[in-house]
Enzyme design. Structure first.
Site, mmCIF file in Angstrom:
data_model
loop_
_atom_site.group_PDB
_atom_site.id
_atom_site.type_symbol
_atom_site.label_atom_id
_atom_site.label_comp_id
_atom_site.label_asym_id
_atom_site.label_seq_id
_atom_site.Cartn_x
_atom_site.Cartn_y
_atom_site.Cartn_z
ATOM 1 N N GLU A 1 21.721 -59.977 -4.255
ATOM 2 C CA GLU A 1 21.778 -58.526 -4.334
ATOM 3 C C GLU A 1 20.376 -58.035 -3.983
ATOM 4 O O GLU A 1 19.504 -57.968 -4.840
ATOM 5 C CB GLU A 1 22.184 -58.040 -5.729
ATOM 6 C CG GLU A 1 22.380 -56.533 -5.765
ATOM 7 C CD GLU A 1 21.930 -55.887 -7.073
ATOM 8 O OE1 GLU A 1 22.264 -54.710 -7.280
ATOM 9 O OE2 GLU A 1 21.224 -56.522 -7.866
ATOM 10 N N ASP B 1 21.066 -61.393 -9.220
ATOM 11 C CA ASP B 1 20.879 -59.972 -9.486
ATOM 12 C C ASP B 1 19.445 -59.530 -9.218
ATOM 13 O O ASP B 1 18.490 -60.280 -9.445
ATOM 14 C CB ASP B 1 21.231 -59.705 -10.961
ATOM 15 C CG ASP B 1 21.111 -58.254 -11.344
ATOM 16 O OD1 ASP B 1 21.856 -57.442 -10.785
ATOM 17 O OD2 ASP B 1 20.270 -57.934 -12.201
#
EC number: 2.4.1.18
Length: 728
Positions: free
Chosen positions: A460, A406
């Protein structure tokens, strides 16, 4: 009681008694146990609930004299084996003395921890049931280099930090062996900082936690049942590489489906969720963060227990059962992993030993303005090791098939979401975060090199940082895949426009192919697109309810035909009506409304076609696997292209019509003859208008749009068609 000013028995000083009573002992193994201040045989013990105590030895009991404040002392002589027996006047209890046991960690462990290279850090730090010196118990170790004292506290010692202060070792590590402690016991560390009063912290390496909102760590079971997924683990490399069909179903486990007003457990999900994802034709299940987190509204993206699966849904073994069940159905399991930041909850690692230990001291480096969280100090060996070992832990101990990392962009740039003067340049005066870059390369190198083979890591990363999926040894970050955030933003902007205006935004649908093969991309329609006022995928579409569904069907057809692996957030597959709410189950009831079950069938069939046709997946990251047929039909908002497999694999032609107008269109094709209509998003099966080409078209026309042959086809309004040549 002996007064503090009088000489005490058996050689223990009044200063030691006072220090014990006030919790100021910083070298407990010099004070407690059978060698007080180095004097062999002089046993000192402390139990504030006892009024009398003796040492039980093989040759008989040895009385221990009270020294005041629950401190007892006596001379064991040459005896080395003993247990303590205490009484409060009405009851008696026996136990092994933690201070008769030697250390557990060896010099190599401490050296690797200091160096930041302990690949299996979770096996050295944290709580571990074991037999030590022929006695069952639990070994506990923690890194807190600046603490004056660290104690283990729990119900077993009345949460009294004076009872079990730990032994200070090298590398800033504290450890103790607690005989008799059982799995399941709750515990924390009481930490005396360099200055000020002691406070409680959960174990950063805890592998089991209390159920939130409780925050204590728990002693895990010493082992887990054997794995039964050998067949999957041996063959998964073929399912996780860039040539494989990868279609990912993203899930927030707490809100996918509820039973009796609560979320499913891991073991319930192992049946219901796994069966559903398998039936829908997805190849992978991606779970939003599972590492323990205190605040449900963070969805797991503010974890405090990086080594513990959240206890909301069951035990670590229950989570293993979910992974194993997915593997038995041929599904890979990914987990969102959050090394970019951590919350400031009092029980977490923030200011862990009273200093900025895991985080940067300077908020210009150590604080995220977007999320009100701390940033790991990745320039510190021990902190970097805490995270790299954590990645290996999830991949090894839970057989995860990959980690989706993330907020990578926030790690790469020192000025991420910061204005002038609010960030510190790197040593060369730039904005690149060298420490994070080195960490990501190391993490990926270790994951691919040390964890079981065949996994994937996914970034990401929302910027144009070069080489995200290039190998680390070639200067890249070393990820296997990268989310294509640009594609997602551009195409959603296009499809949200009313069809009459789409001709003016045509390039939003084609621009992604300008850079589409620069990385190994995943096309993500994730949870981020259906929260915070963005509305559901269905709500984004213009028009009346029927038009919304048709638009969404056409868009999904475009997505599945486009180069790149696929990711779809739960609920998007059946047209959830309202945006996602983490506190509520998905609105499964909409499947009873016309059009929603058809959309669900479409996604299932798109997955089936995508897996079955190599041209749709085998060259996702290869520019030779794609060619436009016509990308300039702006007035018609029409796009057509070819997907190409390897030699001997049939091509697939895709054509998408993003206007509500039915068209007759001459489509250029590379081969003559019949092309079957393999999928039509307007089919009646999907609750569309059932318009199309009666199952096939004939490429018997002249060269068109750079292709040697062509077919006249019917394009239903707001639809995407897939055509595949039939064997001659």
């Amino acid at each position: 009681m002996v007064s503090a000013s009088s000489p005490l028995l058996r050689g223990i000083s009044s200063d030691d008694v006072t220090a014990i009573a006030e919790g100021r002992i910083t070298d407990p193994f010099a004070v407690f146990g059978p060698r007080h201040r180095g004097r062999a045989g002089l046993l000192v013990a402390f139990d504030p609930h006892a009024v009398s105590m003796e040492a039980i030895t093989p040759s008989g009991p040895v009385p221990l004299a009270p020294q005041g404040h629950g401190v007892f002392a006596g001379d064991l002589g040459r005896r080395r084996k003993y247990r303590l027996a205490a009484s409060d006047g009405t009851r008696r209890w026996e136990y092994d003395d933690a201070y008769r046991f030697g250390p557990v960690l060896g010099d190599l462990d401490l050296h690797l921890i200091a160096e930041g290279t302990h690949r299996r850090l979770w096996q050295a730090l944290g709580a571990h049931s074991m037999n030590h010196e022929e006695t069952p118990g639990v070994h506990v170790a923690v890194w807190a280099p600046n603490a004056r004292r660290v104690s283990v506290v729990g119900g077993f010692n009345g949460w009294d930090g004076r009872r079990h202060p730990m032994r200070r070792r090298g590398a800033g590590v504290w450890e103790i062996f607690l005989p008799g402690l059982q799995p399941g016991e709750a515990y924390k560390y009481e930490i005396a900082p360099p200055e000020g009063a002691p406070f409680l912290k959960a174990d950063p390496l805890a592998r089991l936690t209390e159920l939130p909102p409780a925050t204590a760590s728990r002693i895990p079971d010493p082992g887990h049942r054997p794995w039964g997924d050998d067949a999957w683990m041996q063959t998964r490399a073929a399912r996780n590489n860039r040539d494989a069909p990868i279609s990912i179903y993203e899930v927030h486990l707490g809100s996918w489906r509820h039973r009796d007003g609560r979320a499913l457990t891991y073991r319930e999900a192992a049946v219901e969720l796994v069966d559903y994802v398998h039936d829908m034709g997805f190849t992978h299940l991606e779970l939003m963060p599972i590492a323990e987190y205190p605040f449900g509204g963070s969805w797991g993206y503010q974890p405090t227990g990086m080594y513990a699966p959240t206890s909301r849904y069951g035990s670590p073994d229950d989570f293993r059962a979910l992974v194993e069940a997915a593997h038995a159905k041929g599904l890979g399991v990914l987990m969102d992993w959050v090394p970019a930041h951590f919350p400031n909850d009092a029980h977490g690692v923030a200011h862990f030993d009273g200093t900025a230990l895991y985080e940067h001291a300077d908020p210009r480096e150590g604080f995220h303005p977007d999320w009100n969280t701390h940033i790991y100090n990745l320039g510190r060996n021990e902190v970097r090791n805490f995270l790299t070992a954590n990645a290996l832990y999830w991949l090894e101990d839970f057989h995860l098939d990959g980690l989706r990392v993330d907020a990578v962009a926030s790690m790469l740039y020192r000025d991420y979401s910061r204005g002038p003067g609010a960030w510190i340049p790197n040593k060369d005066g730039g904005r690149e975060n060298y420490e994070s870059i080195a960490f990501l390369r190391e993490m990926n190198t270790l994951a691919y090199g040390e964890a079981p083979p065949g996994l994937m890591t996914v970034a990401e990363e929302s910027t144009a940082w070069p080489g995200v999926t290039q190998p680390a040894h070639l200067g890249g970050l070393g990820f296997g895949f990268k989310w294509n955030m640009g594609w997602m933003n551009d195409t959603l902007r296009f499809v949200e426009h009313d069809p009459i205006h789409r001709r003016h935004h045509h390039d939003l649908m084609t621009f992604g192919l300008v850079y589409g093969f620069s990385e190994n991309y995943v096309l993500p329609i994730s949870h981020d697109e259906v929260v915070h006022g963005k509305g559901s995928m269905l709500e984004k579409m213009p028009g009346d309810p029927a038009a919304k569904l048709a638009n969404l069907r056409a868009y999904y057809g475009f997505m599945w035909g486009h180069p790149g692996k696929k990711l779809l957030f739960m609920g998007c597959e059946f047209g959830q009506g309202h945006e996602w709410n983490h506190d509520q189950a998905l609105d499964w009831g909409v499947l009873g409304i016309e059009g929603h079950a058809g959309l669900q069938r479409l996604v299932r069939d798109l997955n089936t076609l995508y897996r079955a046709e190599p041209a749709l997946h085998a060259r996702d990251a290869d520019p030779g696997g794609f060619t436009w047929i016509d990308r300039e039909a702006r007035a018609e908002s029409l796009f057509s292209w070819l997907r190409l497999g390897h030699d001997g694999q049939p091509p697939v032609a895709i054509i998408a019509n993003f206007t509500p107008v039915e068209r007759r269109w001459r489509l250029g094709l590379p081969r003559p003859g019949r092309w079957r209509e393999a999928l039509n998003t307007d089919a009646g099966l999907y609750d569309g208008g059932n318009r199309g080409n009666l199952g096939a078209v004939l490429a018997d026309g002249p060269a068109t749009a750079g292709q040697p042959h062509s077919a006249e086809i019917t394009l239903p309004p707001l639809s995407t068609l897939f055509l595949i040549p039939e064997e001659s």
